[in-house]
Design an enzyme around this catalytic site. Structure first.
Site, PDB file in Angstrom:
ATOM      1  N   SER A   1       0.862  -1.184   0.000  1.00  9.58           N
ATOM      2  CA  SER A   1       0.000   0.000   0.000  1.00  9.58           C
ATOM      3  C   SER A   1       0.900   1.236   0.000  1.00  9.58           C
ATOM      4  O   SER A   1       1.701   1.402  -0.915  1.00  9.58           O
ATOM      5  CB  SER A   1      -0.929  -0.036   1.224  1.00  9.58           C
ATOM      6  OG  SER A   1      -1.805   1.058   1.228  1.00  9.58           O
TER       7      SER A   1
ATOM      8  N   HIS B   1      -2.432  -0.880  -3.457  1.00  7.02           N
ATOM      9  CA  HIS B   1      -3.619  -0.054  -3.239  1.00  7.02           C
ATOM     10  C   HIS B   1      -3.526   1.257  -4.033  1.00  7.02           C
ATOM     11  O   HIS B   1      -2.574   2.030  -3.855  1.00  7.02           O
ATOM     12  CB  HIS B   1      -3.766   0.297  -1.764  1.00  7.02           C
ATOM     13  CG  HIS B   1      -4.158  -0.865  -0.904  1.00  7.02           C
ATOM     14  ND1 HIS B   1      -4.118  -0.831   0.466  1.00  7.02           N
ATOM     15  CD2 HIS B   1      -4.615  -2.093  -1.224  1.00  7.02           C
ATOM     16  CE1 HIS B   1      -4.515  -1.978   0.963  1.00  7.02           C
ATOM     17  NE2 HIS B   1      -4.820  -2.775  -0.053  1.00  7.02           N
TER      18      HIS B   1
ATOM     19  N   ASP C   1      -4.495  -4.778   5.705  1.00  8.38           N
ATOM     20  CA  ASP C   1      -4.872  -5.613   4.570  1.00  8.38           C
ATOM     21  C   ASP C   1      -3.699  -6.537   4.237  1.00  8.38           C
ATOM     22  O   ASP C   1      -2.540  -6.128   4.298  1.00  8.38           O
ATOM     23  CB  ASP C   1      -5.212  -4.738   3.359  1.00  8.38           C
ATOM     24  CG  ASP C   1      -5.785  -5.539   2.194  1.00  8.38           C
ATOM     25  OD1 ASP C   1      -6.337  -6.625   2.448  1.00  8.38           O
ATOM     26  OD2 ASP C   1      -5.694  -5.067   1.056  1.00  8.38           O
TER      27      ASP C   1
END
Length: 334
Positions: free
Chosen positions: A13, A40, A134
């Site tokens: 991310s 992401h 995540d």
């Protein structure tokens, strides 16, 4: 792909471009495994910047993952924006508009779980820099399916939340800095895979839900128990997952959250609601003030009093929204 060929799945991310370029730069042009990456990005981004950077710096070809395409060794596939990237057992790519997981689409967990169920002991999962958590659940799925788990050393990550949260839930095969990952991967993909074990049923069901193949109440009921709060994504009932060490929640339409992601999403919804309430109280006060100006006697007096009470509520809400610490409506990641 051959029977014992590995697949490498990578999730990242914040700080992902820097970490990915440093990793991909180390891999040789004859690297014998495909690499599937979820980074992401916002729904309106193209992902071209990352692809161009990896093609410029590395020796392997990097492209957008395309639905129905069969993966090839030595090629890098990047998840398209606003879509989940998953992989089928026969090596074909699945691009889906499934529900967001951990407030993200693409999300890391759906890719990791699909790789775990499709390739089992031939899966190498890598979790890099990023916020929140995540990828933790997906990495646990890879571990439970006898795959290999690699986590970036948090001290080496620009944003250490994702690596730290994963390390709190799982003991990886490797916790190393980016500089050591290229050599490690080159060694691992030439080894004999670990002993294959049956894929746990709960992981298979979660993969089917993410693929939009399965979305019924009995299936979600079998994964956990209902909890007394709702899904921020659709307003439906949430279930607390009973498998794995990490605290997670899922609704029957497919939205999924870690505890930290759910708390963050609830906080955002609370703030939106308070701003809406502030606007409505201000409009109410303005209407009552207009009535007081246009009317006389008891009607005007009542409108003035009610406008004053509206101002009291306005001041209270504004004090919460504009407080220095925002402690009533914000929370740090778990």
């Amino acid at each position: 792909m051959k029977k014992n060929d590995f697949i490498v799945v990578i999730g990242t991310s914040a700080g992902g471009m820097k970490a990915l370029t440093a990793l991909i730069e180390q891999l040789p042009k004859d690297f014998p495994a495909p690499l599937l990456i979820v980074n992401h990005i916002s729904p309106d981004a193209t992902g071209d910047t990352l692809i161009n950077a990896l093609n410029k710096i590395g020796k392997l070809k990097c492209i957008h993952a395309r639905h129905g395409e069969r993966i090839k060794a030595g090629q890098i596939y990047i998840a398209p924006s606003d879509n989940h990237l998953m992989i089928e057992e026969n090596g074909f790519i699945l691009i889906t508009k499934g529900a967001q997981e951990n407030r993200s689409r693409p999300a890391i967990d759906p890719l990791f779980r699909s790789a775990a169920t499709s390739f089992g002991n031939r899966t190498i999962g890598i979790l890099l820099t990023g916020f929140l958590d995540d990828g933790t659940s997906g990495l646990i799925a890879i571990h439970r399916c006898s795959g290999i788990c690699i986590i970036q050393d948090p001290a080496d990550a620009d944003y250490p939340d994702m690596p730290k949260n994963a390390l709190n839930q799982i003991k990886p095969d490797y916790c190393i800095p980016i500089a050591e990952m290229g050599k490690t991967l080159s060694i691992l993909v030439k080894r004999k895979p670990k002993k294959q074990i049956p894929v746990p049923e709960d992981i298979t069901k979660e993969v089917k839900i993410a693929k939009r193949v399965l979305s019924d109440l009995p299936s979600v009921n079998s994964l956990g128990e209902q909890v007394p709060f709702n899904c921020p994504g659709c307003g439906g009932v949430l279930w607390k997952m009973s498998k794995g060490p990490d605290l997670r929640y899922r609704c029957h339409t497919g939205h999924a959250y870690t505890a930290a992601a759910l708390l963050t999403e609830q906080t955002i919804k609370m703030e939106e609601t308070m701003w809406t309430a502030l606007r409505m109280f201000e409009e109410r006060k303005n209407l009552l003030t207009t009535i007081a100006q246009d009317q006389k006697g008891a009607v005007a007096a009542s409108a003035i009093e009610r406008a004053k009470m509206s101002q009291v509520h306005i001041d209270r809400i504004r004090a919460i929204l504009l407080s220095n610490d925002n402690s009533a409506i914000t929370d740090s990641p778990l």
